[in-house]
Design a protein around this motif. Structure first.
Motif, PDB file in Angstrom:
ATOM      1  N   PHE A  88       0.840  -1.186   0.000  1.00 50.59           N
ATOM      2  CA  PHE A  88       0.000   0.000   0.000  1.00 50.59           C
ATOM      3  C   PHE A  88       0.877   1.238   0.000  1.00 50.59           C
ATOM      4  O   PHE A  88       2.074   1.179   0.306  1.00 50.59           O
ATOM      5  CB  PHE A  88      -0.921   0.016   1.232  1.00 50.59           C
ATOM      6  N   ASN A  89       0.257   2.356  -0.321  1.00 38.37           N
ATOM      7  CA  ASN A  89       0.917   3.643  -0.188  1.00 38.37           C
ATOM      8  C   ASN A  89      -0.146   4.715  -0.022  1.00 38.37           C
ATOM      9  O   ASN A  89      -1.305   4.525  -0.428  1.00 38.37           O
ATOM     10  CB  ASN A  89       1.810   3.937  -1.391  1.00 38.37           C
TER      11      ASN A  89
ATOM     12  N   VAL B  84       4.359  -0.256  -4.591  1.00 42.03           N
ATOM     13  CA  VAL B  84       3.660   0.788  -5.329  1.00 42.03           C
ATOM     14  C   VAL B  84       3.868   2.126  -4.628  1.00 42.03           C
ATOM     15  O   VAL B  84       4.116   2.169  -3.415  1.00 42.03           O
ATOM     16  CB  VAL B  84       2.149   0.442  -5.431  1.00 42.03           C
ATOM     17  N   GLY B  85       3.793   3.191  -5.379  1.00 42.55           N
ATOM     18  CA  GLY B  85       3.900   4.527  -4.804  1.00 42.55           C
ATOM     19  C   GLY B  85       2.833   5.432  -5.376  1.00 42.55           C
ATOM     20  O   GLY B  85       2.429   5.281  -6.534  1.00 42.55           O
TER      21      GLY B  85
ATOM     22  N   ALA C  57       5.959   9.658  -6.742  1.00 46.07           N
ATOM     23  CA  ALA C  57       5.360   8.322  -6.827  1.00 46.07           C
ATOM     24  C   ALA C  57       6.431   7.272  -7.104  1.00 46.07           C
ATOM     25  O   ALA C  57       6.426   6.186  -6.505  1.00 46.07           O
ATOM     26  CB  ALA C  57       4.281   8.287  -7.910  1.00 46.07           C
ATOM     27  N   TYR C  58       7.364   7.592  -7.985  1.00 43.10           N
ATOM     28  CA  TYR C  58       8.414   6.633  -8.326  1.00 43.10           C
ATOM     29  C   TYR C  58       9.326   6.342  -7.132  1.00 43.10           C
ATOM     30  O   TYR C  58       9.579   5.178  -6.807  1.00 43.10           O
ATOM     31  CB  TYR C  58       9.249   7.139  -9.504  1.00 43.10           C
ATOM     32  N   ILE C  59       9.813   7.372  -6.460  1.00 42.68           N
ATOM     33  CA  ILE C  59      10.744   7.110  -5.356  1.00 42.68           C
ATOM     34  C   ILE C  59      10.035   6.425  -4.190  1.00 42.68           C
ATOM     35  O   ILE C  59      10.649   5.655  -3.447  1.00 42.68           O
ATOM     36  CB  ILE C  59      11.464   8.388  -4.888  1.00 42.68           C
ATOM     37  N   LYS C  60       8.732   6.668  -4.037  1.00 40.33           N
ATOM     38  CA  LYS C  60       7.982   5.968  -3.001  1.00 40.33           C
ATOM     39  C   LYS C  60       7.783   4.501  -3.373  1.00 40.33           C
ATOM     40  O   LYS C  60       7.831   3.614  -2.515  1.00 40.33           O
ATOM     41  CB  LYS C  60       6.644   6.660  -2.756  1.00 40.33           C
ATOM     42  N   ALA C  61       7.581   4.227  -4.650  1.00 38.72           N
ATOM     43  CA  ALA C  61       7.408   2.834  -5.084  1.00 38.72           C
ATOM     44  C   ALA C  61       8.682   2.019  -4.875  1.00 38.72           C
ATOM     45  O   ALA C  61       8.609   0.832  -4.542  1.00 38.72           O
ATOM     46  CB  ALA C  61       6.997   2.785  -6.552  1.00 38.72           C
TER      47      ALA C  61
END
Length: 248
Positions: free
Chosen positions: A107-108, A125-126, A175-179
């Protein structure tokens, strides 16, 4: 490839997450005091302590609602009470689940100016959500964090659409760095994303490597007027489903 609809609907009573699905949840954080109190009771002791550290009441309430609703949402997938859900944090601070499900649940969460998005799926996922603010010093921030090519592209746009382009770029990067689970340990200027209005969301390169970037999917979300959002996930034939926790 990602098949998606743009309809936000109330979820079915029986909620199932298939292996090829990404569920995106939208909710308002502005709820009544009684509901806030109820969500506060569902937080862990450390979450309640974190909430108490916020100086402004509105920020404190939004944190309580965001974390409380996260527990409510995840409880539907885990068949656990919200209070019983346990999180741990990786070395970069990304929260993950203590769970004994056969298939891991990822989750995010992101929230901005009273609106929140939650993403639930079966792989890392982010998601990032931002309110488009014309009073934000976006040019200075872009100069500091965006790549030279992204900055040049942003400056080439008419001034009236630069704020939206900036926040579009920012949400895709976040979103990418969180994913990846690495957060801001990845410098934002070491990879590039598309940002032109009307242009598909694409991760263009990672440290100049187009092939590495091609393994990732970026997907724009449309949560509400005056907001932009994006999710990032490794490429797959995903089906996106959009749920609203409560009518906005």
């Amino acid at each position: 490839m990602c098949n998606t609809t743009s309809i936000w609907d109330l979820p079915p009573k029986t909620l199932k997450l298939n292996s090829d699905e990404i569920h995106v949840w939208r909710t308002s954080l502005n709820i009544d005091a009684c509901s806030i109190h109820g969500l506060h009771q569902k937080l862990s002791a450390d979450e309640q302590q974190r909430a108490a550290l916020f100086h402004f009441q509105k920020d404190r309430e939004h944190f309580i609602v965001a974390r409380g609703l996260l527990r409510e949402i995840l409880s539907r997938y885990l068949n656990q009470k919200p209070n019983d859900i346990s999180f741990y944090y990786n070395q970069h601070g990304k929260p993950e689940l203590h769970t004994y499900r056969q298939e891991p649940l990822h989750f995010n969460v992101s929230h901005s100016h009273g609106l929140a998005l939650y993403v639930v799926t079966n792989c890392p996922v982010g998601v990032d959500l931002e309110c488009i603010r014309t009073d934000f010093p976006y040019q200075e921030v872009a100069e500091k964090f965006f790549s030279p090519q992204e900055n040049a592209m942003l400056r080439s746009l008419p001034p009236n659409i630069q704020p939206k382009a900036f926040f579009t770029c920012w949400t895709r990067k976040e979103a990418y760095i969180k994913a990846t689970g690495k957060g801001l340990s990845i410098p934002l200027n070491q990879f590039e994303v598309s940002l032109l209005p009307g242009e598909p969301a694409v991760l263009l390169s990672i440290q100049g490597d187009i092939e590495a970037a091609s393994h990732w999917l970026l997907q724009d979300l449309n949560p509400s007027p005056n907001y932009v959002a994006a999710l990032a996930v490794q490429k797959h034939n995903w089906q996106l489903k959009y749920w609203t926790w409560a009518p906005l």
